[in-house]
Design an enzyme around this catalytic site. Structure first.
Site, short mmCIF file in Angstrom:
data_model
loop_
_atom_site.label_atom_id
_atom_site.label_comp_id
_atom_site.label_asym_id
_atom_site.label_seq_id
_atom_site.Cartn_x
_atom_site.Cartn_y
_atom_site.Cartn_z
N GLY A 71 0.79 -1.22 0.00
CA GLY A 71 0.00 0.00 0.00
C GLY A 71 0.83 1.27 0.00
CG ASN A 152 -4.31 3.38 9.75
OD1 ASN A 152 -4.68 4.51 9.42
ND2 ASN A 152 -3.15 3.16 10.34
CD GLN A 180 -6.59 -1.34 7.92
OE1 GLN A 180 -7.29 -2.31 8.19
NE2 GLN A 180 -5.33 -1.23 8.31
CB SER A 200 -1.46 -3.75 1.64
OG SER A 200 -0.20 -4.28 1.95
CB ALA A 201 -1.57 -9.20 -0.38
CG HIS A 202 0.17 -7.09 5.06
ND1 HIS A 202 0.14 -6.66 6.37
CD2 HIS A 202 0.49 -6.00 4.32
CE1 HIS A 202 0.43 -5.37 6.41
NE2 HIS A 202 0.63 -4.94 5.18
CB THR A 238 11.91 -9.17 -11.28
OG1 THR A 238 12.99 -8.88 -12.16
CG2 THR A 238 11.40 -10.58 -11.51
CB CYS A 331 3.07 2.35 9.87
SG CYS A 331 2.17 1.17 8.86
#
Length: 385
Positions: A71, A152, A180, A200-202, A238, A331
């Site tokens: 993110g 968040n 979120q 964000s995937a997590h 990559t 964070c």
């Protein structure tokens, strides 16, 4: 010692199915997606299939999904390029955005002289939409609005449709940090008047270190990471094939079971709130937590009835008891500064009390919540003695 994880707003536990799928990819597919031989084409196929799946889930084209490291990078990409490349002279944002937005906005102000304006907040922390329209109508400068969908720290939910409509009315670009919300709420980005989002995937039981930016076609966004021509030339580097595949599966599983999962987690949140009210006299809840329409079901920010100077060991004590929660966003957990979000929305009296963020997932139980309430009750009673 009992272990209770209540910090899913910081990061979520990965689904076992996601781990298994990623392990398979790491074991069987080791080509570079940019290589033209068989190994590279196999990797490229997985990346592009994931892109198409994610795009279909959000009702956009595959070309509008740009894979990133998460993110923060997606936020930086959108905001920085809007100012540097798209002629944005003014940014309207708020004082309670994620630091991934606040810091890049400050950078644009310092480097490019971008005008920064903060929309007024209501007492609960929700943006004042009347003030937002006033700000949009008050200048002819090319403007970017950056307001997060779900906060968040306190869980307030932006009326993203209303903000998008206002931005469209006044020809402003609209960026929203959806870290979120995507994976927890249905999102039709084809009909939503938002130009850029960060994901964000997590945050939805996927892997760390991978996410994506939605970039509305035709906006002309340009890269901030230079190198190869990956990701339609918008993001060099990559692609992390196993992470992208894991994110794709995690998002699919999140939406496949969304209604059941949401009902389960909301029940946990309501139960926890009720138990705190019953066993911790004087407890308060920050933000819009009692308003289900304007607050996320995944977290609860709790203001505890004791002086902050007597609760310096609270988070440490919770950790010793096996309870993971947060004083602010993860964070900024290494910082000694107080939460900028709570500083913006709480009264002076409540700022002098400790606040903790508890965030829930499908892997939590009511028995765990009973344990946490018991620990808090015991701790607060001991302080009175």
């Amino acid at each position: 010692m009992k272990q209770v994880y209540l910090d899913s707003a910081a990061t979520t536990q990965m689904r076992p199915e996601v781990i298994a799928r990623m392990t398979d990819v790491m074991s069987e597919v080791h080509g570079n997606p940019s290589s033209t031989h068989t190994y590279g084409r196999s990797a490229k196929s997985l990346v592009e299939t994931a892109r198409k799946n994610i795009a279909a889930q959000l009702n956009v084209t595959a070309a509008e999904i740009i894979f990133t490291s998460g993110g923060t990078e997606a936020d930086n990409l959108a905001i920085h390029s809007c100012v540097r490349d798209l002629g944005v002279e003014r940014i309207i944002t708020s004082s309670i955005e994620h630091h991934a937005v606040i810091y890049i906005v400050d950078y644009c102000s310092e480097k490019y002289g971008t005008e920064i304006t903060h929309v007024k907040l209501k007492e609960c922390g929700t943006p004042n939409y009347t003030d937002l329209e006033h700000l949009l109508s008050s200048s002819d400068k090319k403007t970017l609005v950056s307001l997060m969908h779900i906060n968040n720290e306190i869980g307030n939910k932006l009326d993203i449709d209303r903000v998008g409509t206002l931005c469209k009315k006044y020809n402003a670009l609209f960026h929203s940090d959806c870290v979120q919300s995507i994976g927890h709420y249905e999102m039709d980005l084809a009909t939503l008047a938002v130009d850029f989002t960060a994901v964000s995937a997590h945050k939805f039981h996927g892997p760390k270190g991978v996410g994506f930016a939605f970039v509305r076609k035709g906006t002309g966004l340009k890269p901030i990471i230079l190198g190869g021509s990956q990701e339609r030339g918008i993001r060099a580097g990559t692609e992390s094939v196993h992470n992208i595949v894991g994110m794709d599966l995690a998002l699919k599983m999140a939406y496949d079971s969304l209604e059941d999962d949401r009902a389960y987690v909301l029940d946990l949140k309501n139960y926890f709130k009720e138990q705190l009210e019953a066993h911790v006299p004087g407890v308060k809840f920050n933000g819009n937590c009692s308003d289900h329409e304007n607050s996320t079901y995944t977290l609860l920010n709790v203001c505890l009835p004791c002086p902050a100077d007597k609760a310096a060991m609270l988070l440490f004590t919770m950790d010793l008891k096996g309870i993971a929660c947060s004083k602010g966003s993860a964070c900024q957990s290494g910082s000694q500064k107080g939460s900028h979000v709570l500083t913006s929305v709480l009264s002076e009296e409540d700022l002098n009390k400790p606040s903790l963020r508890f965030s829930f997932s499908i892997y939590n139980t009511k028995e765990e919540l009973d344990y946490v309430v018991g620990v808090l009750k015991e701790y607060l009673q001991a302080m009175v003695v």
